[in-house]
Design an enzyme around this catalytic site. Structure first.
Site, PDB file in Angstrom:
ATOM      1  N   GLU A  67      -3.864   7.153  -0.443  1.00 11.36           N
ATOM      2  CA  GLU A  67      -4.580   7.640   0.729  1.00 11.36           C
ATOM      3  C   GLU A  67      -3.729   8.630   1.528  1.00 11.36           C
ATOM      4  OE1 GLU A  67      -4.724   4.361  -0.106  1.00 11.36           O
ATOM      5  OE2 GLU A  67      -6.837   4.370  -0.731  1.00 11.36           O
ATOM      6  N   HIS A 123      -0.193  -1.129  -0.194  1.00 16.41           N
ATOM      7  CA  HIS A 123      -1.473  -1.193  -0.900  1.00 16.41           C
ATOM      8  C   HIS A 123      -1.772  -2.637  -1.253  1.00 16.41           C
ATOM      9  CE1 HIS A 123      -4.567  -0.392  -3.965  1.00 16.41           C
ATOM     10  NE2 HIS A 123      -4.681   0.797  -3.409  1.00 16.41           N
TER      11      HIS A 123
END
Length: 366
Positions: A308, A253
């Site tokens: 996600e 991330h």
């Protein structure tokens, strides 16, 4: 002068709504760990927290649930407007247009919680209405006795959902609510700072969310999971990807340098789905295999599961169509947007940053 792009690292304001600390893996909503709220509280409770600064009493929660249930229905003119839009118009653009149209007669300043609650309540109805109409299905009217997340699934499928599915979707939508001064939240605050109305600000935020760099990440995770297909193919597929330099989607991330706290919460919230859904079990196997291989191929890089990945696993297990992934993310984030919009209004000053001119100058002074 160093090139300035993207405003990264620039402080654009103060907020007491949320904290994102990527180095320590913190996500805080008004003094509470977001990952704890996601697995212990309902969507309505966390919405009340972000809008009001405190968790609701039993009486406050009951009133909010009643108000939100009553605000779910779409006005007739909005149904007609959506019906006139060509099928080729993407759902995010439909949402953007519908929210802007709801601003008619609701442009009073300053924006109110009642306006935010109305938008939050009706957005799932708009999504479900458009989705079912495009797929030749009769739109399903909302059920007032169902909670926010359960009613959303009901309007999409026409069936009262299983508790495990409601729990997973509710946790996901709570974790979508707020994430600092991201692109869409910043867009909302900039628009509101001109003393425009809440609907205009939310419509602009939806426009930012529509961009693939902001709201489209789960698609690529779904594609990866479908390409892998079975647990037996997971390690060969992932090794081939790593050997060829292909990015493993759903890991790492830009902000979080430890495990994404949102992924941690979703891992807890989905425990009851393990063993009951083959597609979700595949996702968990891929996750475990990918973490092991990433540590082997890229030691010290701290590439952990991000939100996600779990969003894709949950939405796939719920059998939601890919075209409503980003709209579902939007239906969660709207509580954060409306909270920031009201906060901006309390001590408003129009955003007017400077830019560095890099073009040519006239040859002589006029």
């Amino acid at each position: 002068m160093a090139k300035v792009t993207g405003l990264e690292g620039v402080v654009a304001g103060e907020t007491d709504i949320g904290l994102v600390d990527g180095e320590r893996g913190y996500l805080v909503y008004r003094g509470y760990w977001a990952k704890e709220l996601a697995v212990t509280r309902s969507y309505e409770e966390v919405a009340h927290l972000l809008w009001n600064g405190h968790l609701p009493s039993a009486e406050e929660l009951n009133l909010l649930k009643q108000e939100m249930a009553a605000a779910r229905s779409m006005p007739e003119y909005l149904c007609r407007m959506i019906d006139l839009l060509p099928a080729s118009v993407p759902l995010m653009l439909v949402l953007q247009s519908a929210v802007a149209a709801l601003g008619e007669g609701n442009a009073a300043w300053p924006p109110t919680q009642k306006q935010g609650m109305r938008l939050t309540s009706v957005l799932p109805t708009i999504i479900a209405y458009r989705y079912r109409k495009l797929n030749g299905l009769t739109p399903v009217e909302p059920l007032s006795e169902l909670g926010h997340a359960a009613n959303y699934l009901y309007m999409l499928t026409g069936e009262v959902p299983a508790d495990t599915h409601v729990k997973a979707l509710s946790a996901y939508m709570i974790l979508c609510m707020e994430h600092g001064m991201n692109a869409s939240t910043f867009a909302a605050r900039v628009i509101l700072s001109t003393e425009s109305d809440m609907c205009a600000a939310v419509s602009g935020a939806i426009g930012a969310m529509k961009g693939p760099l902001h709201g489209g990440a789960p698609y690529e995770v779904i594609s990866m999971l479908e390409d892998i297909g079975t647990k037996e193919r997971a390690e060969p597929w992932l090794r081939h990807a790593l050997n060829s330099g292909t990015k493993i989607m759903g890991f790492g991330h830009r902000i979080y340098k430890t495990k994404d706290p949102r992924a941690e919460a979703l891992q807890i919230a989905t425990q009851e789905m393990i063993g009951n859904d083959s597609s979700f079990d595949l996702a968990l196997h891929v996750e475990a295999t990918a973490i092991r291989l990433l540590d082997e191929y890229k030691p010290g890089r701290r590439l952990f599961t991000n939100v996600e990945f779990y969003a894709a696993a949950i939405l796939r297990a719920l059998h939601l169509a890919p075209e409503i992934f980003t709209p579902t993310f939007t239906a969660g984030r709207i509580v954060g947007w409306t909270s920031h919009i009201m906060e901006q209004a309390k001590s408003n000053r129009i955003f007017r940053p400077q830019s560095v001119y890099t073009g040519p100058m006239p040859e002589a002074e006029f």
